[in-house]
Design a protein around this motif. Structure first.
Motif, short mmCIF file in Angstrom:
data_model
loop_
_atom_site.label_atom_id
_atom_site.label_comp_id
_atom_site.label_asym_id
_atom_site.label_seq_id
_atom_site.Cartn_x
_atom_site.Cartn_y
_atom_site.Cartn_z
N ALA A 12 0.82 -1.20 0.00
CA ALA A 12 0.00 0.00 0.00
C ALA A 12 0.86 1.26 0.00
N SER A 13 2.04 1.20 0.60
CA SER A 13 2.88 2.39 0.68
C SER A 13 3.71 2.60 -0.59
N GLN A 14 3.83 1.58 -1.44
CA GLN A 14 4.59 1.73 -2.68
C GLN A 14 3.76 2.49 -3.71
N GLN A 15 4.44 3.25 -4.51
CA GLN A 15 3.78 3.95 -5.61
C GLN A 15 3.79 3.01 -6.82
N LEU A 16 2.60 2.58 -7.26
CA LEU A 16 2.51 1.67 -8.38
C LEU A 16 2.73 2.43 -9.68
N PRO A 17 3.49 1.86 -10.61
CA PRO A 17 3.69 2.53 -11.90
C PRO A 17 2.48 2.33 -12.81
N HIS A 18 2.34 3.22 -13.77
CA HIS A 18 1.28 3.07 -14.75
C HIS A 18 1.61 1.91 -15.68
N SER A 19 0.59 1.31 -16.22
CA SER A 19 0.76 0.20 -17.14
C SER A 19 1.32 0.72 -18.47
N GLY A 20 2.42 0.14 -18.91
CA GLY A 20 3.01 0.53 -20.19
C GLY A 20 2.09 0.23 -21.36
N LEU A 21 1.40 -0.90 -21.27
CA LEU A 21 0.44 -1.24 -22.32
C LEU A 21 -0.72 -0.25 -22.33
N GLY A 22 -1.13 0.20 -21.16
CA GLY A 22 -2.20 1.18 -21.06
C GLY A 22 -1.81 2.52 -21.64
N ALA A 80 -7.07 -3.84 -27.90
CA ALA A 80 -6.41 -5.04 -27.36
C ALA A 80 -5.34 -4.67 -26.34
N LEU A 81 -4.55 -3.63 -26.63
CA LEU A 81 -3.53 -3.20 -25.67
C LEU A 81 -4.16 -2.67 -24.38
N GLY A 82 -5.26 -1.97 -24.51
CA GLY A 82 -5.93 -1.46 -23.32
C GLY A 82 -6.47 -2.56 -22.44
N ILE A 83 -7.06 -3.57 -23.05
CA ILE A 83 -7.56 -4.70 -22.26
C ILE A 83 -6.41 -5.43 -21.59
N ALA A 84 -5.31 -5.61 -22.33
CA ALA A 84 -4.15 -6.28 -21.75
C ALA A 84 -3.55 -5.46 -20.60
N GLY A 85 -3.52 -4.15 -20.76
CA GLY A 85 -3.00 -3.29 -19.69
C GLY A 85 -3.93 -3.22 -18.50
N TRP A 86 -5.22 -3.39 -18.76
CA TRP A 86 -6.22 -3.33 -17.70
C TRP A 86 -6.10 -4.52 -16.75
N VAL A 87 -5.71 -5.67 -17.24
CA VAL A 87 -5.64 -6.86 -16.41
C VAL A 87 -4.26 -7.09 -15.80
N HIS A 89 -1.46 -6.93 -13.17
CA HIS A 89 -1.44 -6.75 -11.72
C HIS A 89 -0.30 -5.83 -11.34
N ASN A 90 -0.43 -5.19 -10.21
CA ASN A 90 0.58 -4.28 -9.66
C ASN A 90 0.89 -3.13 -10.60
N ARG A 91 -0.10 -2.69 -11.35
CA ARG A 91 0.03 -1.53 -12.24
C ARG A 91 -1.22 -0.68 -12.10
N LYS A 92 -1.07 0.62 -12.30
CA LYS A 92 -2.25 1.50 -12.29
C LYS A 92 -2.98 1.32 -13.62
N ILE A 97 -7.71 2.02 -18.99
CA ILE A 97 -9.16 2.26 -19.04
C ILE A 97 -9.47 3.38 -20.02
N LEU A 98 -8.68 4.45 -19.99
CA LEU A 98 -8.90 5.56 -20.92
C LEU A 98 -8.69 5.13 -22.37
N GLY A 99 -7.62 4.38 -22.62
CA GLY A 99 -7.35 3.91 -23.98
C GLY A 99 -8.40 2.95 -24.49
#
Length: 122
Positions: A12-22, A80-87, A89-92, A97-99
């Motif tokens: 919870a204290s770690q800052q999760l990175p954004h999904s590269g695929l997203g 397809a990339l957005g769906i892959a980035g959406w699933v 784990h450990n990524r924002k 979702i926007l893509g």
């Protein structure tokens, strides 16, 4: 039990990175939607400025049609990339979702324009 609480605190204290695929999905969907909108506007201008409508065998009609189909393919890739980035784990999932949303809206809008064009022509 103490180990689990410590692990949850650390996660919870770690800052999760954004999904590269997203991020890739969002960038591709924005570019594809902008180019697709410009090509639809250009096709409308070309059709209304030509007496009798644009010639379907002209190079301009072919280029605009190819550009629209290419951008629809880019929107499918973005979906397809957005769906892959959406699933992932450990990524924002924000950009995924926007893509996904933007590419889905762009695909639905372009398919709706195609259906309207076929109905009006018939």
């Amino acid at each position: 039990m103490a180990y689990y609480e410590d692990e949850r605190y650390i996660l919870a204290s770690q800052q999760l990175p954004h999904s590269g695929l997203g991020i890739a999905s969002f960038i591709i969907s924005v570019i594809a939607c902008v180019v697709l909108t410009i090509s639809v506007i250009a096709a409308g201008i070309a059709d209304t400025s030509t007496p009798g409508g644009i010639d379907e065998s002209s190079w301009l009609a072919g280029l605009l049609g190819l550009l629209m189909l290419t951008m629809m393919g880019a929107l499918l890739l973005s979906l397809a990339l957005g769906i892959a980035g959406w699933v992932q784990h450990n990524r924002k999932p924000l950009f995924a979702i926007l893509g996904t949303s933007l590419s889905g809206a762009g695909l639905l809008g372009s398919l709706a324009l195609m259906v309207i064009a076929f109905v009006v022509e018939a």
